[in-house]
Write a protein that holds these residues in place. Structure first.
Motif, PDB file in Angstrom:
ATOM      1  N   ILE A  35       0.834  -1.213   0.000  1.00 21.70           N
ATOM      2  CA  ILE A  35       0.000   0.000   0.000  1.00 21.70           C
ATOM      3  C   ILE A  35       0.859   1.249   0.000  1.00 21.70           C
ATOM      4  CG2 ILE A  35      -1.639   1.332   1.377  1.00 21.70           C
ATOM      5  CD1 ILE A  35      -2.869  -1.029  -0.155  1.00 21.70           C
ATOM      6  N   ARG A  36       1.971   1.202   0.729  1.00 21.94           N
ATOM      7  CA  ARG A  36       2.895   2.349   0.754  1.00 21.94           C
ATOM      8  C   ARG A  36       3.460   2.615  -0.649  1.00 21.94           C
ATOM      9  NH1 ARG A  36       6.585   1.848   5.630  1.00 21.94           N
ATOM     10  NH2 ARG A  36       7.133  -0.118   4.654  1.00 21.94           N
ATOM     11  N   SER A  37       3.772   1.550  -1.375  1.00 22.01           N
ATOM     12  CA  SER A  37       4.307   1.701  -2.731  1.00 22.01           C
ATOM     13  C   SER A  37       3.272   2.330  -3.662  1.00 22.01           C
ATOM     14  CB  SER A  37       4.737   0.333  -3.276  1.00 22.01           C
ATOM     15  OG  SER A  37       5.707  -0.270  -2.442  1.00 22.01           O
ATOM     16  N   LEU A  38       2.032   1.865  -3.559  1.00 19.99           N
ATOM     17  CA  LEU A  38       0.957   2.444  -4.373  1.00 19.99           C
ATOM     18  C   LEU A  38       0.715   3.905  -3.996  1.00 19.99           C
ATOM     19  CD1 LEU A  38      -1.560  -0.549  -4.277  1.00 19.99           C
ATOM     20  CD2 LEU A  38      -0.273   0.234  -6.283  1.00 19.99           C
ATOM     21  N   ALA A  39       0.787   4.197  -2.699  1.00 20.93           N
ATOM     22  CA  ALA A  39       0.570   5.574  -2.230  1.00 20.93           C
ATOM     23  C   ALA A  39       1.670   6.503  -2.744  1.00 20.93           C
ATOM     24  CB  ALA A  39       0.522   5.606  -0.701  1.00 20.93           C
ATOM     25  N   LEU A  40       2.907   6.016  -2.768  1.00 23.50           N
ATOM     26  CA  LEU A  40       4.021   6.819  -3.282  1.00 23.50           C
ATOM     27  C   LEU A  40       3.823   7.096  -4.772  1.00 23.50           C
ATOM     28  CD1 LEU A  40       6.786   8.150  -2.947  1.00 23.50           C
ATOM     29  CD2 LEU A  40       7.837   5.905  -3.334  1.00 23.50           C
ATOM     30  N   LYS A  41       3.440   6.078  -5.499  1.00 26.56           N
ATOM     31  CA  LYS A  41       3.217   6.225  -6.940  1.00 26.56           C
ATOM     32  C   LYS A  41       2.114   7.236  -7.228  1.00 26.56           C
ATOM     33  CE  LYS A  41       1.879   3.418 -10.992  1.00 26.56           C
ATOM     34  NZ  LYS A  41       3.010   3.799 -11.863  1.00 26.56           N
ATOM     35  N   GLU A  42       1.070   7.239  -6.384  1.00 18.41           N
ATOM     36  CA  GLU A  42      -0.073   8.128  -6.596  1.00 18.41           C
ATOM     37  C   GLU A  42       0.055   9.455  -5.845  1.00 18.41           C
ATOM     38  OE1 GLU A  42      -2.432   7.449  -8.774  1.00 18.41           O
ATOM     39  OE2 GLU A  42      -1.392   5.556  -9.212  1.00 18.41           O
ATOM     40  N   LYS A  43       1.210   9.680  -5.199  1.00 22.35           N
ATOM     41  CA  LYS A  43       1.478  10.920  -4.452  1.00 22.35           C
ATOM     42  C   LYS A  43       0.431  11.175  -3.371  1.00 22.35           C
ATOM     43  CE  LYS A  43       3.677  13.170  -8.439  1.00 22.35           C
ATOM     44  NZ  LYS A  43       3.711  14.372  -9.300  1.00 22.35           N
ATOM     45  N   ILE A  44       0.068  10.125  -2.660  1.00 22.14           N
ATOM     46  CA  ILE A  44      -0.920  10.231  -1.583  1.00 22.14           C
ATOM     47  C   ILE A  44      -0.209  10.628  -0.291  1.00 22.14           C
ATOM     48  CG2 ILE A  44      -2.539   8.914  -0.157  1.00 22.14           C
ATOM     49  CD1 ILE A  44      -3.141   7.239  -2.689  1.00 22.14           C
ATOM     50  N   LYS A  45      -0.630  11.715   0.303  1.00 20.39           N
ATOM     51  CA  LYS A  45       0.050  12.274   1.483  1.00 20.39           C
ATOM     52  C   LYS A  45      -0.306  11.548   2.779  1.00 20.39           C
ATOM     53  CE  LYS A  45       1.549  15.530  -1.295  1.00 20.39           C
ATOM     54  NZ  LYS A  45       0.745  15.261  -2.486  1.00 20.39           N
ATOM     55  N   GLU A  46      -1.435  10.878   2.814  1.00 16.98           N
ATOM     56  CA  GLU A  46      -1.880  10.176   4.018  1.00 16.98           C
ATOM     57  C   GLU A  46      -0.851   9.122   4.410  1.00 16.98           C
ATOM     58  OE1 GLU A  46      -3.366   9.263   7.168  1.00 16.98           O
ATOM     59  OE2 GLU A  46      -4.806  10.524   6.090  1.00 16.98           O
ATOM     60  N   THR A  47      -0.684   8.900   5.726  1.00 16.84           N
ATOM     61  CA  THR A  47       0.284   7.899   6.193  1.00 16.84           C
ATOM     62  C   THR A  47      -0.375   6.654   6.793  1.00 16.84           C
ATOM     63  OG1 THR A  47       0.472   8.976   8.364  1.00 16.84           O
ATOM     64  CG2 THR A  47       2.041   9.657   6.652  1.00 16.84           C
ATOM     65  N   VAL A  48      -1.591   6.764   7.308  1.00 16.61           N
ATOM     66  CA  VAL A  48      -2.260   5.627   7.946  1.00 16.61           C
ATOM     67  C   VAL A  48      -2.648   4.594   6.876  1.00 16.61           C
ATOM     68  CG1 VAL A  48      -4.215   4.887   9.350  1.00 16.61           C
ATOM     69  CG2 VAL A  48      -3.116   7.095   9.801  1.00 16.61           C
ATOM     70  N   THR A  49      -2.281   3.339   7.083  1.00 12.42           N
ATOM     71  CA  THR A  49      -2.471   2.308   6.063  1.00 12.42           C
ATOM     72  C   THR A  49      -3.926   2.167   5.631  1.00 12.42           C
ATOM     73  OG1 THR A  49      -0.538   1.065   6.844  1.00 12.42           O
ATOM     74  CG2 THR A  49      -2.155  -0.136   5.530  1.00 12.42           C
ATOM     75  N   ILE A  50      -4.844   2.072   6.581  1.00 12.57           N
ATOM     76  CA  ILE A  50      -6.253   1.878   6.228  1.00 12.57           C
ATOM     77  C   ILE A  50      -6.781   3.076   5.438  1.00 12.57           C
ATOM     78  CG2 ILE A  50      -8.590   1.781   7.190  1.00 12.57           C
ATOM     79  CD1 ILE A  50      -7.578  -0.116   9.294  1.00 12.57           C
ATOM     80  N   LYS A  51      -6.390   4.272   5.829  1.00 15.05           N
ATOM     81  CA  LYS A  51      -6.836   5.463   5.095  1.00 15.05           C
ATOM     82  C   LYS A  51      -6.222   5.507   3.703  1.00 15.05           C
ATOM     83  CE  LYS A  51      -7.804   8.296   9.166  1.00 15.05           C
ATOM     84  NZ  LYS A  51      -7.484   9.535   9.917  1.00 15.05           N
TER      85      LYS A  51
END
Length: 605
Positions: free
Chosen positions: A504-520
């Motif tokens: 999920i962290r890898s996908l969040a980095l790719k999508e430039k998602i600022k949220e840090t909580v995994t579920i969010k």
């Protein structure tokens, strides 16, 4: 085995306990005992059974189309009801250990589904709902009323509401008739504000203002509010986070219907959270902080024992931990240095997912042009103070006392470029920890600007693939049966928690998602259509199950005066907990396949 024994056996297997006495009798009447030797194929795309299997002794393995093992079934397990219901099957079910099982006639099984709605719901719902059903059954006996309590379930005080142009003296008179010290002010735009006794003292009495002024001159807007159907526990979290004593309560139309007081929530929960929060706020020295933080574990165990969802526990403890860091920053650093730096936490602390204090992961960004060296002695004191407060030192030395994690904005940017441009496992690990960073004190804009720089630099497909690769670094078991007995330990962090977090962290980095909580992050990825809703729901369930089992294990070890470990002894799990874990591992393995496909991991070394 007698009829009575058979009934007891079935009644202990969900959802057979939901059958009526007559339905149970019908089931028992048309149920036989069968034996199958090892390697017998029970179900396959070319072999649809006429009976529903329930294992008494032995085990059955399920294989997918590629002949990969994806699930194992043991005593009291049933499997593949879909083959009977729909008359088709994509997987193969083969006997792994000599099998003794019950067989229920297909017509009777379908009749039970038709006649009993709850029984039917279990077998016809999707995986997420099945998991939720099992979780409800496992933890029902542990649930306290406050886990599911809504705001409307506790005392809501009548709201004394006045228009914004009402004279203050008239508003006070109305509040006395309501027997309240809180005045709610409604603006012409329909927004709500608040006037409290303390506000009257500060803005009226001390300033010598006239009581004929309109209430809008001193009211604080907006009044933080919750809906009456919100969870009461979420209201408590808001109070702790915002350092306030009351919130407004609104209905579905957004209309103010009352006031929820802090004391009323605390009397409902009675877990001393506010007492601890107040101690942190009022702490004058490190000793005071020690006194305030020593009760964290008691809160965690109390909430866990009462069945509170792990995401609520982590959110509440995360807020308290943040307040400890903020207070420590204020106590240790001279005021002149506080504004030119940002103290942040990383890793599980940054994701708000470290409930039990396992180690420190923190750092400091210093504004460019400010001498970093003057911060060194204070950062060393923060590290030692955190150790004194019960936050163990990080074995990898990822702490503010380490100059590598305590440096200028410019130096951090140079480090980010190196992390991304140099293919090195340590660089990827450092980057993964930093991506989860969360500002807790000082100038938070320093971290925000630095992470924007990181997101811009990281948009490279090759780099992202290497970064995501560690999602598959650890094995996730496909068969828990192989761990039962002598080798019964499973590292729950490596097997389930880490793969979900890293993927999920890898996908969040790719999508430039600022949220840090995994579920969010998962929820945002679903909203952006990166994850299908079914996968997002399954990942959240699997993550909560693995995290809950991990927390339970940590608490058990601490209570036994043993070293905290992520190794879970599957021999100590209940039947339903093992079922939940197996379903979770299945979800994790499917997610690993998704990450491999998404980042084309087969094309990199």
């Amino acid at each position: 085995m007698s009829i009575q024994d058979q009934e007891v056996f079935l009644s202990n297997i969900h959802p057979f306990e939901l059958l009526s006495p007559s339905q149970m009798s019908l089931c028992l009447e048309h149920m036989d005992i069968a034996y199958y030797p090892k390697d017998t194929v029970l179900i396959s795309p070319n072999k649809i059974p006429n009976t529903f299997f329930i294992i008494i002794k032995g085990s059955v393995f399920e294989y997918n189309k590629e002949n990969n093992l994806i699930m194992d079934y043991q005593s009291e397990d049933s499997f593949d009801s879909n083959s009977i219901i729909y008359g088709k099957c994509e997987h193969t079910f083969k006997v792994n250990e000599e099998l003794i099982c019950y067989e229920i006639d297909k017509k009777i099984f379908l009749n039970l589904i038709e006649k009993n709605q709850e029984f039917k719901n279990f077998y016809l719902t999707d995986l997420v709902n099945k998991i939720k059903t099992l979780k409800d059954k496992e933890y029902t006996s542990e649930l306290s009323s406050f886990m599911i309590a809504k705001v409307e379930d506790t005392l809501i005080h009548d709201a004394c509401i006045v228009d914004e142009d009402t004279k203050l003296i008239d508003a006070i008179d109305k509040s006395m008739k309501y027997k309240t010290s809180t005045i709610i002010v409604k603006s012409s735009a329909g927004e709500y504000g608040i006037i409290t006794d303390s506000l009257l003292k500060v803005k009226v009495l001390l300033q010598g203002r006239d009581l004929t002024i309109p209430v809008k001159d001193i009211a604080i807007f907006p009044l933080l509010s919750v809906r009456k159907d919100d969870y009461l526990f979420d209201a408590l979290t808001i109070l702790v986070k915002r350092n306030i004593k009351r919130v407004g309560v609104i209905n579905a139309k957004g209309e103010m219907i009352g006031i929820l007081e802090q004391l009323d929530i605390l009397s409902h929960f009675a877990n001393h959270t506010y007492v601890i929060e107040s101690k942190i706020k009022e702490a004058q020295n490190i000793e005071d902080l020690k006194s305030a933080s020593k009760d964290f574990f008691d809160i965690i165990t109390s909430l866990q024992a009462k069945g509170v969802k792990i995401q609520h526990i982590s959110n509440l403890i995360g807020q308290l931990n943040t307040k400890v860091y903020q207070k420590l920053y204020e106590l240790v650093l001279p005021e002149s240095l506080q504004k030119d730096a940002c103290l942040f936490v990383m890793g599980s602390e940054g994701r708000n997912e470290q409930i039990i204090k396992t180690d420190q992961d923190n750092g400091l960004i210093v504004r460019d042009g400010v001498d970093v060296e003057q911060y060194r002695p204070y950062m060393e004191k923060i590290t030692q103070s955190l150790i004194y407060l019960g936050y163990p030192p990080c074995e990898g030395n990822i702490m503010v006392s380490n100059p590598f994690w305590s440096k200028s904005n410019k130096d951090f940017k140079e480090g980010i470029v190196k992390w991304i441009s140099t293919a090195d496992m340590k660089n990827y690990l450092d980057l993964a920890i930093f991506i989860d960073s969360f500002a807790v004190a000082g100038d938070k804009d320093l971290l925000i600007e630095l992470k924007e720089f990181l997101y811009a630099k990281a948009q490279n497909d090759v780099f992202l693939a290497y970064f995501a690769k560690s999602t598959t670094a650890f094995e996730t078991p496909t068969a828990i049966s192989s761990f039962i007995g002598k080798n019964s330990l499973i590292n729950i962090k490596k097997a389930a928690v880490f793969p979900i977090v890293q993927g999920i962290r890898s996908l969040a980095l790719k999508e430039k998602i600022k949220e840090t909580v995994t579920i969010k992050r998962i929820q945002i990825l679903q909203e952006k259509n990166i994850l299908e809703k079914s996968m997002a729901d399954e990942l959240i369930e699997a993550f909560e199950i693995a995290s809950t089992l991990r927390l339970n294990n940590h608490i058990s070890l601490i209570n036994s005066a043993k070293e905290v470990s992520n190794d879970i002894d599957t021999n100590n799990l209940s039947k339903i907990e093992r079922d939940l874990l197996k379903e979770s591992f299945k979800i994790v393995n499917e997610f690993k396949d998704f990450i491999s496909y998404k980042f084309k991991l087969n094309k990199i070394l």
